[in-house]
Design a protein around this motif. Structure first.
Motif, mmCIF file in Angstrom:
data_model
loop_
_atom_site.group_PDB
_atom_site.id
_atom_site.type_symbol
_atom_site.label_atom_id
_atom_site.label_comp_id
_atom_site.label_asym_id
_atom_site.label_seq_id
_atom_site.Cartn_x
_atom_site.Cartn_y
_atom_site.Cartn_z
ATOM 1 N N ALA A 157 0.808 -1.216 0.000
ATOM 2 C CA ALA A 157 0.000 0.000 0.000
ATOM 3 C C ALA A 157 0.846 1.272 0.000
ATOM 4 C CB ALA A 157 -0.931 0.011 1.218
ATOM 5 N N HIS A 158 2.124 1.151 0.358
ATOM 6 C CA HIS A 158 2.993 2.335 0.469
ATOM 7 C C HIS A 158 3.947 2.496 -0.715
ATOM 8 C CE1 HIS A 158 2.667 1.529 5.101
ATOM 9 N NE2 HIS A 158 1.522 1.939 4.573
ATOM 10 N N ARG A 159 4.055 1.475 -1.545
ATOM 11 C CA ARG A 159 5.145 1.440 -2.524
ATOM 12 C C ARG A 159 5.131 2.576 -3.540
ATOM 13 N NH1 ARG A 159 4.858 -5.059 -3.739
ATOM 14 N NH2 ARG A 159 5.485 -5.748 -1.628
ATOM 15 N N VAL A 160 3.950 3.045 -3.919
ATOM 16 C CA VAL A 160 3.869 4.125 -4.908
ATOM 17 C C VAL A 160 4.555 5.385 -4.389
ATOM 18 C CG1 VAL A 160 2.308 5.694 -6.118
ATOM 19 C CG2 VAL A 160 1.776 3.257 -6.011
ATOM 20 N N GLN A 161 4.426 5.647 -3.083
ATOM 21 C CA GLN A 161 4.993 6.866 -2.516
ATOM 22 C C GLN A 161 6.450 6.734 -2.097
ATOM 23 O OE1 GLN A 161 1.962 5.647 -1.619
ATOM 24 N NE2 GLN A 161 0.522 7.289 -1.136
ATOM 25 N N ILE A 162 6.919 5.513 -1.821
ATOM 26 C CA ILE A 162 8.247 5.380 -1.232
ATOM 27 C C ILE A 162 9.341 4.956 -2.210
ATOM 28 C CG2 ILE A 162 7.254 4.865 1.035
ATOM 29 C CD1 ILE A 162 8.013 1.914 0.596
ATOM 30 N N HIS A 163 9.021 4.840 -3.496
ATOM 31 C CA HIS A 163 10.052 4.389 -4.428
ATOM 32 C C HIS A 163 10.898 5.518 -4.998
ATOM 33 C CE1 HIS A 163 8.028 5.820 -8.025
ATOM 34 N NE2 HIS A 163 6.941 5.112 -7.755
ATOM 35 N N SER A 164 10.530 6.786 -4.739
ATOM 36 C CA SER A 164 11.270 7.901 -5.324
ATOM 37 C C SER A 164 11.258 9.117 -4.393
ATOM 38 C CB SER A 164 10.663 8.296 -6.675
ATOM 39 O OG SER A 164 9.449 9.007 -6.481
ATOM 40 N N THR A 165 12.032 10.120 -4.775
ATOM 41 C CA THR A 165 12.093 11.370 -4.012
ATOM 42 C C THR A 165 11.104 12.403 -4.538
ATOM 43 O OG1 THR A 165 13.889 12.193 -5.414
ATOM 44 C CG2 THR A 165 14.524 11.053 -3.387
ATOM 45 N N ASN A 166 10.098 11.976 -5.277
ATOM 46 C CA ASN A 166 9.135 12.927 -5.852
ATOM 47 C C ASN A 166 8.534 13.900 -4.833
ATOM 48 O OD1 ASN A 166 9.472 12.155 -8.468
ATOM 49 N ND2 ASN A 166 7.626 10.907 -8.606
ATOM 50 N N PRO A 167 8.194 13.461 -3.604
ATOM 51 C CA PRO A 167 7.643 14.418 -2.636
ATOM 52 C C PRO A 167 8.586 15.599 -2.370
ATOM 53 C CG PRO A 167 7.285 12.178 -1.878
ATOM 54 C CD PRO A 167 8.202 12.084 -3.063
ATOM 55 N N LEU A 168 9.899 15.313 -2.340
ATOM 56 C CA LEU A 168 10.871 16.378 -2.114
ATOM 57 C C LEU A 168 11.186 17.156 -3.377
ATOM 58 C CD1 LEU A 168 13.535 15.119 0.444
ATOM 59 C CD2 LEU A 168 12.136 17.149 0.570
ATOM 60 N N GLU A 169 11.067 16.516 -4.525
ATOM 61 C CA GLU A 169 11.314 17.212 -5.788
ATOM 62 C C GLU A 169 10.348 18.387 -5.937
ATOM 63 O OE1 GLU A 169 13.680 16.700 -7.986
ATOM 64 O OE2 GLU A 169 14.526 14.853 -7.154
ATOM 65 N N ARG A 170 9.088 18.152 -5.609
ATOM 66 C CA ARG A 170 8.091 19.227 -5.719
ATOM 67 C C ARG A 170 8.375 20.346 -4.719
ATOM 68 N NH1 ARG A 170 4.880 14.620 -6.891
ATOM 69 N NH2 ARG A 170 4.381 14.231 -4.696
ATOM 70 N N LEU A 171 8.805 19.964 -3.524
ATOM 71 C CA LEU A 171 9.131 20.962 -2.506
ATOM 72 C C LEU A 171 10.356 21.767 -2.926
ATOM 73 C CD1 LEU A 171 8.467 22.143 0.242
ATOM 74 C CD2 LEU A 171 9.766 20.290 1.301
ATOM 75 N N ASN A 172 11.366 21.098 -3.457
ATOM 76 C CA ASN A 172 12.561 21.803 -3.928
ATOM 77 C C ASN A 172 12.254 22.742 -5.086
ATOM 78 O OD1 ASN A 172 14.459 20.827 -2.116
ATOM 79 N ND2 ASN A 172 14.987 19.054 -3.371
ATOM 80 N N ALA A 173 11.341 22.337 -5.953
ATOM 81 C CA ALA A 173 10.944 23.204 -7.069
ATOM 82 C C ALA A 173 10.294 24.485 -6.559
ATOM 83 C CB ALA A 173 9.986 22.458 -8.000
ATOM 84 N N GLU A 174 9.492 24.368 -5.499
ATOM 85 C CA GLU A 174 8.862 25.560 -4.918
ATOM 86 C C GLU A 174 9.901 26.441 -4.238
ATOM 87 O OE1 GLU A 174 5.798 28.240 -3.924
ATOM 88 O OE2 GLU A 174 6.053 26.670 -5.460
ATOM 89 N N ILE A 175 10.883 25.831 -3.605
ATOM 90 C CA ILE A 175 11.972 26.610 -3.003
ATOM 91 C C ILE A 175 12.713 27.397 -4.079
ATOM 92 C CG2 ILE A 175 14.237 26.410 -1.880
ATOM 93 C CD1 ILE A 175 13.068 24.071 -0.268
ATOM 94 N N LYS A 176 13.005 26.737 -5.190
ATOM 95 C CA LYS A 176 13.689 27.410 -6.295
ATOM 96 C C LYS A 176 12.858 28.572 -6.817
ATOM 97 C CE LYS A 176 17.654 25.342 -7.259
ATOM 98 N NZ LYS A 176 18.926 26.096 -7.254
ATOM 99 N N ARG A 177 11.566 28.347 -6.959
ATOM 100 C CA ARG A 177 10.689 29.399 -7.481
ATOM 101 C C ARG A 177 10.694 30.619 -6.565
ATOM 102 N NH1 ARG A 177 5.610 31.473 -7.345
ATOM 103 N NH2 ARG A 177 5.000 30.295 -5.483
ATOM 104 N N ARG A 178 10.639 30.380 -5.261
ATOM 105 C CA ARG A 178 10.615 31.496 -4.308
ATOM 106 C C ARG A 178 11.979 32.185 -4.207
ATOM 107 N NH1 ARG A 178 6.433 31.050 -0.283
ATOM 108 N NH2 ARG A 178 4.700 29.907 -1.216
ATOM 109 N N THR A 179 13.058 31.400 -4.198
ATOM 110 C CA THR A 179 14.386 31.993 -4.014
ATOM 111 C C THR A 179 14.921 32.649 -5.283
ATOM 112 O OG1 THR A 179 15.408 29.824 -4.453
ATOM 113 C CG2 THR A 179 15.022 30.433 -2.141
ATOM 114 N N ASP A 180 14.367 32.306 -6.448
ATOM 115 C CA ASP A 180 14.784 32.964 -7.689
ATOM 116 C C ASP A 180 14.508 34.464 -7.632
ATOM 117 O OD1 ASP A 180 15.816 30.746 -8.865
ATOM 118 O OD2 ASP A 180 14.096 30.335 -10.169
#
Length: 284
Positions: A207-230
């Motif tokens: 039930a957890h495998r879709v969310q735990i196989h990649s860093t996608n949750p952090l990729e989206r957060l990092n993209a927002e950080i980049k957008r704000r810090t730009d």
């Protein structure tokens, strides 16, 4: 700040008011980033993004590393942030130890990209399973195939992830590795070396495998950080990063608390270090 206030058809803001607002933001951000971590956190995602800073008259890149975890209630939270000159092992080790001092426990799986510094620090500090981000692996794998054959290679590798069990996935992984080895020997070697790290998530609840196989949750957060810090471009110094990025992380964390559970409860309690005591039935 003054121009922003005036753009909202309000009167200007004084330097003292700006200082007071900044002090309040700093206080809230520091309290958030240093709060005690309670409970068990079976899943931990860690990643870094780079920002530009002025240092001794030069412009340099610094790593902003972030940890996001999911606890045994299925709730996702930002657990910490640190800033340093690089992603070397000592930096990651220090960061993970700081999380442990604040109470981080019960980590069973760490998900990150294939950075040797992260892998070594996880083994040293958390002593848990490490999951190599599947998305990053696929990018690396496809780089070893010709442009006209990448879709075919991708489809072959994805047959591995369609398997229901870890045993079946391992068998299919080795079959695919042997199939691609004749045309793409470097890809075959890559698959041989990466097998256990890319398939680590398969030993956890389905039930957890879709969310735990990649860093996608952090990729989206990092993209927002980049957008704000730009908007800032180049920070005047390292300490100037914390209020802006920390406030963004606090804002994101608050939003997550209003959303439904990130992971299903099914299987989470079984991953907890402290299992709830079960009372035996008493005949009436």
């Amino acid at each position: 700040m003054d121009e922003l206030v005036k753009a909202m058809d309000m009167s200007g803001i004084s330097k003292s008011q700006v200082s007071r607002l900044c002090a309040e933001i700093d206080e809230r951000v520091n309290a958030f980033l240093n709060r005690p971590i309670e409970g068990d956190w079976p899943y931990l995602w860690i990643d870094a993004t780079y920002l530009k800073v002025r240092e001794a008259g030069r412009i340099v890149s610094v790593a902003v590393i972030i940890a996001v975890g999911v606890n045994t209630d299925g709730v996702r939270e930002v657990l910490g942030m640190a800033i340093g000159p690089s992603e070397a092992e000592p930096f990651w080790t220090s960061f993970l130890r700081s999380l442990m001092r604040r109470g981080l426990r019960g980590v069973k799986l760490v998900i990150s990209d294939a950075h040797e510094g992260i892998k070594a620090a996880v083994a040293k500090v958390l002593k848990c399973t490490w999951q190599r981000c599947r998305v990053h692996f696929l990018r690396n794998a496809l780089a070893h195939a010709g442009k006209g054959q990448r879709q075919m290679v991708l489809a072959l590798i994805n047959t591995v992830f369609a398997q229901d069990s870890q045993e079946a996935a391992i068998t299919q992984w080795r079959t695919v590795a042997d199939q691609v080895r004749t045309k793409f020997p470097k890809l075959g070697t890559l698959m041989d070396d990466a097998e256990s790290d890319v398939l680590a998530f398969m030993s956890f609840p389905k039930a957890h495998r879709v969310q735990i196989h990649s860093t996608n949750p952090l990729e989206r957060l990092n993209a927002e950080i980049k957008r704000r810090t730009d908007v800032v471009g180049i920070f005047p110094n390292e300490p100037a990063i914390t209020p802006l990025v920390g406030a963004l992380l606090l804002e994101q964390n608050d939003e997550w608390q209003l959303q439904r559970r990130y992971l299903q409860l099914e299987g989470l309690q079984a991953l907890a270090d402290n299992q709830p005591a079960r009372l035996s039935a008493v005949a009436s």
